[in-house]
Write a protein that holds these residues in place. Structure first.
Motif, PDB file in Angstrom:
ATOM      1  N   THR A 190      -8.345  -4.595  -4.379  1.00 19.18           N
ATOM      2  CA  THR A 190      -9.540  -5.393  -4.047  1.00 19.18           C
ATOM      3  C   THR A 190     -10.182  -4.897  -2.757  1.00 19.18           C
ATOM      4  O   THR A 190     -11.299  -5.264  -2.428  1.00 19.18           O
ATOM      5  CB  THR A 190      -9.157  -6.871  -3.828  1.00 19.18           C
ATOM      6  OG1 THR A 190      -8.169  -6.901  -2.802  1.00 19.18           O
ATOM      7  CG2 THR A 190      -8.636  -7.510  -5.087  1.00 19.18           C
ATOM      8  N   LEU A 233      -6.240  -4.419   4.016  1.00 20.70           N
ATOM      9  CA  LEU A 233      -6.279  -3.905   5.389  1.00 20.70           C
ATOM     10  C   LEU A 233      -7.275  -4.669   6.251  1.00 20.70           C
ATOM     11  O   LEU A 233      -7.021  -4.906   7.437  1.00 20.70           O
ATOM     12  CB  LEU A 233      -6.592  -2.412   5.393  1.00 20.70           C
ATOM     13  CG  LEU A 233      -5.426  -1.514   4.962  1.00 20.70           C
ATOM     14  CD1 LEU A 233      -5.830  -0.039   5.049  1.00 20.70           C
ATOM     15  CD2 LEU A 233      -4.198  -1.753   5.832  1.00 20.70           C
ATOM     16  N   THR A 269     -11.794   0.267  -1.302  1.00 27.86           N
ATOM     17  CA  THR A 269     -10.563   0.607  -2.033  1.00 27.86           C
ATOM     18  C   THR A 269     -10.754   1.929  -2.773  1.00 27.86           C
ATOM     19  O   THR A 269     -11.869   2.277  -3.152  1.00 27.86           O
ATOM     20  CB  THR A 269     -10.180  -0.516  -3.017  1.00 27.86           C
ATOM     21  OG1 THR A 269      -8.973  -0.141  -3.682  1.00 27.86           O
ATOM     22  CG2 THR A 269     -11.257  -0.781  -4.062  1.00 27.86           C
ATOM     23  N   THR A 270      -9.665   2.659  -2.930  1.00 27.06           N
ATOM     24  CA  THR A 270      -9.727   3.881  -3.726  1.00 27.06           C
ATOM     25  C   THR A 270      -8.929   3.666  -5.013  1.00 27.06           C
ATOM     26  O   THR A 270      -8.740   4.589  -5.793  1.00 27.06           O
ATOM     27  CB  THR A 270      -9.110   5.071  -2.952  1.00 27.06           C
ATOM     28  OG1 THR A 270      -7.776   4.722  -2.602  1.00 27.06           O
ATOM     29  CG2 THR A 270      -9.907   5.427  -1.723  1.00 27.06           C
ATOM     30  N   LYS A 271      -8.471   2.405  -5.172  1.00 26.86           N
ATOM     31  CA  LYS A 271      -7.634   2.126  -6.346  1.00 26.86           C
ATOM     32  C   LYS A 271      -8.507   1.750  -7.532  1.00 26.86           C
ATOM     33  O   LYS A 271      -9.685   1.407  -7.370  1.00 26.86           O
ATOM     34  CB  LYS A 271      -6.645   0.998  -6.021  1.00 26.86           C
ATOM     35  CG  LYS A 271      -5.685   1.411  -4.917  1.00 26.86           C
ATOM     36  CD  LYS A 271      -4.775   0.309  -4.491  1.00 26.86           C
ATOM     37  CE  LYS A 271      -3.977   0.750  -3.257  1.00 26.86           C
ATOM     38  NZ  LYS A 271      -3.270  -0.344  -2.642  1.00 26.86           N
ATOM     39  N   ASN A 280       0.839  -1.212   0.000  1.00 28.95           N
ATOM     40  CA  ASN A 280       0.000   0.000   0.000  1.00 28.95           C
ATOM     41  C   ASN A 280       0.869   1.255   0.000  1.00 28.95           C
ATOM     42  O   ASN A 280       0.570   2.231  -0.691  1.00 28.95           O
ATOM     43  CB  ASN A 280      -0.904   0.024   1.233  1.00 28.95           C
ATOM     44  CG  ASN A 280      -2.146  -0.829   1.025  1.00 28.95           C
ATOM     45  OD1 ASN A 280      -2.490  -1.166  -0.114  1.00 28.95           O
ATOM     46  ND2 ASN A 280      -2.809  -1.178   2.112  1.00 28.95           N
TER      47      ASN A 280
HETATM   48  P1  ADP Z   1      -6.377  -2.232  -1.575  1.00 28.80           P
HETATM   49  O1  ADP Z   1      -4.931  -1.948  -1.376  1.00 28.80           O
HETATM   50  O2  ADP Z   1      -6.639  -3.458  -2.371  1.00 28.80           O
HETATM   51  O3  ADP Z   1      -7.163  -1.043  -2.050  1.00 28.80           O
HETATM   52  P2  ADP Z   1      -6.464  -2.202   1.263  1.00 28.80           P
HETATM   53  O4  ADP Z   1      -7.479  -2.725   2.206  1.00 28.80           O
HETATM   54  O5  ADP Z   1      -5.081  -2.670   1.453  1.00 28.80           O
HETATM   55  O6  ADP Z   1      -6.995  -2.574  -0.155  1.00 28.80           O
HETATM   56  O7  ADP Z   1      -6.463  -0.638   1.329  1.00 28.80           O
HETATM   57  C1  ADP Z   1      -7.687   0.064   1.353  1.00 28.80           C
HETATM   58  C2  ADP Z   1      -7.484   1.499   0.981  1.00 28.80           C
HETATM   59  O8  ADP Z   1      -6.770   2.190   1.989  1.00 28.80           O
HETATM   60  C3  ADP Z   1      -6.633   1.703  -0.240  1.00 28.80           C
HETATM   61  O9  ADP Z   1      -7.424   1.610  -1.408  1.00 28.80           O
HETATM   62  C4  ADP Z   1      -6.115   3.138  -0.038  1.00 28.80           C
HETATM   63  O10 ADP Z   1      -7.085   4.078  -0.414  1.00 28.80           O
HETATM   64  C5  ADP Z   1      -5.999   3.246   1.456  1.00 28.80           C
HETATM   65  N1  ADP Z   1      -4.604   3.096   1.880  1.00 28.80           N
HETATM   66  C6  ADP Z   1      -4.055   2.025   2.465  1.00 28.80           C
HETATM   67  N2  ADP Z   1      -2.766   2.245   2.779  1.00 28.80           N
HETATM   68  C7  ADP Z   1      -2.466   3.497   2.352  1.00 28.80           C
HETATM   69  C8  ADP Z   1      -1.273   4.321   2.364  1.00 28.80           C
HETATM   70  N3  ADP Z   1      -0.128   3.892   2.890  1.00 28.80           N
HETATM   71  N4  ADP Z   1      -1.361   5.564   1.832  1.00 28.80           N
HETATM   72  C9  ADP Z   1      -2.523   6.020   1.323  1.00 28.80           C
HETATM   73  N5  ADP Z   1      -3.672   5.289   1.281  1.00 28.80           N
HETATM   74  C10 ADP Z   1      -3.650   4.060   1.789  1.00 28.80           C
END
Ligand code: ADP
Length: 484
Positions: free
Chosen positions: A445, A449, A437-439, A378
């Motif tokens: 997915t 987290l 997710t913001t991706k 991340n």
């Molecule tokens: P994914 O990585 O598949 O999107 P995660 O559950 O790992 O799923 O993360 C959820 C969301 O949290 C990410 O889409 C992102 O928006 C935010 N995020 C997580 N870690 C970070 C980080 N180190 N910096 C910025 N945003 C983060």
């Protein structure tokens, strides 16, 4: 049984005390009543022959009074009556009561005293005063034997004692019957309740009869059956939840493997080129014997490097049952960093770590590696080329955020800090929600987290997040340190 005996004993004690008190008070009151009646009798007798006595005394003095009283006594056999005085050197008898008390006697309030005769029999003496021309001539003494009253007292005491013994016998009978009818059956209920509290729902309790206790037994059996059924349902639901969780963790792991694979492919390219070049040189037959050996050693070292990379990736992807063991978390973190360095390198992000003292605690290494990998991936995704990601390990005293009143204890902390985009305020509350997710589609997915949160919660720890939009984020994992 204890309860039955206690209740009956308390009840009996109360009844016995009340009966004894009642017996005592009855005797006392009868005794007083008897004395009062005798006093009244004496006063009315005194009044009856006072006039004659005054005349006799006036004409013959004490001798006349003695004679008259003796005549009178002969007519009233139930009491001994005599003429007494407090004056000394008189032919008449002396009173058996202190003269001070006697002086206070009036025809309305006679003087009295209880004494014993030479045979030890109790007697009640009543003194009726005879005043002649404002001076006290003497007293008529009425002597009432108290034998009857003593007999009455003895009888009442015997009767009360007999009643108390009867009551005690009844109490004993109640306790014996209580043990059979209530105590033993309650013991069975208690034993069944204890078994239920220990999770043993087998063997229903058998209580014969058609009363409240047998109904209670039936209700207890029914409750035990329901609890057993619910426990089975809970166990089934819990194992389904665990297996779903495992499934999710595996999906997340495979997703990370996919991401890592592109970095790996890039990483494997260089050694493959080296191997291919060196193999070509050997095949050309233009190398000396020493150069061939050198090239073979280079090929071996590059092949080892590639094998290590691939083994690490396979290790990470493989599904393993959760298993905690006591180890240095630093090693787990180093493995994750080694695995991710190619990916960071590909994106021109610097991945650094600090040296730290060994942090020995009980964890599942594969699961913790998965969490650290998620956090670093991340961080890499949020970083821009040239940024730095710093992974640090340290020990800290803390209390869980869910229970701030808990005593402070030591935690092993893994902190992943980046200089990336940061997290928007509105995204913060949903960070650990599954599928948040913001991706872009295909990029994220939203499981990383939430899966990491579950893993750390299983280890009795938590994940803390601090972030500033545009400046970066810091994720800190708290794992309970091994107790000394
Ligand atoms: P994914 O990585 O598949 O999107 P995660 O559950 O790992 O799923 O993360 C959820 C969301 O949290 C990410 O889409 C992102 O928006 C935010 N995020 C997580 N870690 C970070 C980080 N180190 N910096 C910025 N945003 C983060």
């Amino acid at each position: 049984m204890k309860l039955t005996a206690k209740i009956v004993s308390i009840f009996l004690l109360g009844i016995v005390m009340l009966t004894a008190l009642f017996g005592y008070l009855t005797v006392q009151s009868e005794y007083q009543q008897f004395k009062r009646i005798k006093e009244q009798n004496a006063a009315s007798l005194g009044k009856e022959f006072r006039e004659t006595l005054v005349v006799a005394w006036k004409s013959q003095g004490h001798q006349g009074a003695i004679r008259l009283v003796r005549d009178f006594a002969n007519r009233h056999q139930q009491m001994l009556i005599r003429w007494v005085t407090t004056e000394e050197n008189q032919p008449t008898s002396q009173a058996d009561i202190p003269s001070k008390e006697l002086a206070l006697a009036t025809p309305e309030t006679v003087a009295t005293i209880t004494t014993e005769d030479s045979d030890g029999n109790e007697q009640y003496l009543i003194y009726y005063p005879i005043d002649i021309e404002s001076s006290r001539a003497g007293y008529v003494e009425f002597k009432v034997p108290l034998n009857d009253v003593a007999e009455y007292t003895r009888l009442t005491t015997y009767r009360t004692t007999a009643i108390i013994i009867g009551m005690l016998a009844c109490g004993l009978m109640i306790i014996t019957l209580g043990i059979r009818m209530v105590g033993r059956r309650l013991d069975k209920l208690v034993e069944k309740t204890k078994r239920i509290s220990q999770g043993d729902f087998s063997e229903p309790v058998e209580i014969k009869g058609d009363d409240e206790i047998s109904e209670l037994g039936a209700a207890l059996n029914q409750m035990s059956d329901t609890l057993s059924q619910q426990q089975q349902e809970l166990e089934a639901a819990s194992s389904a939840r665990i297996s779903a969780m495992e499934q999710l963790r595996h999906v997340d792991r495979l997703k990370t493997v996919g991401r890592l694979a592109s970095g790996m492919a890039h990483e494997l390219g260089t050694p493959l080129n080296v191997v291919s070049g060196r193999a070509g040189l050997i095949a050309s037959n233009r190398l000396s014997e020493d150069e061939v050996r050198d090239s073979a050693l280079v090929i071996k070292s590059e092949a080892d490097r590639m094998a290590t990379i691939i083994r690490q990736l396979l290790d990470f992807a493989r599904r393993r049952p959760p298993q905690q063991s006591v180890l240095d978390i630093g090693d787990v973190v180093s493995t994750a960093i080694n695995l991710l360095k190619p990916m960071a390198h590909q994106r021109d992000v610097e991945l650094t770590t600090t040296d730290c003292e060994p942090m020995i605690t009980a964890v599942d290494p594969a699961q913790i590696q998965q969490v650290v990998t998620n956090l670093i991936v991340n961080a890499i995704h949020a970083s821009s080329p040239g940024d730095q990601i710093r992974v640090s390990l340290f020990k800290q005293e803390a209390t869980p955020p869910t229970d701030t009143k808990a005593p402070l204890r030591e935690y092993c902390c893994i902190c992943v800090a980046d200089q990336g985009t940061g997290i928007a305020d509105d995204a913060m509350p949903h960070l650990f929600d599954p599928f948040f997710t913001t991706k872009d589609v295909g990029e994220g997915t939203g499981l990383g987290l939430s899966v990491s949160y579950g893993i750390i919660e299983d280890h009795h720890g938590w994940i803390d997040v601090e972030s500033q939009v545009g400046e970066g984020s810091r994720f800190t994992v708290y794992l309970p340190a091994q107790e000394a």
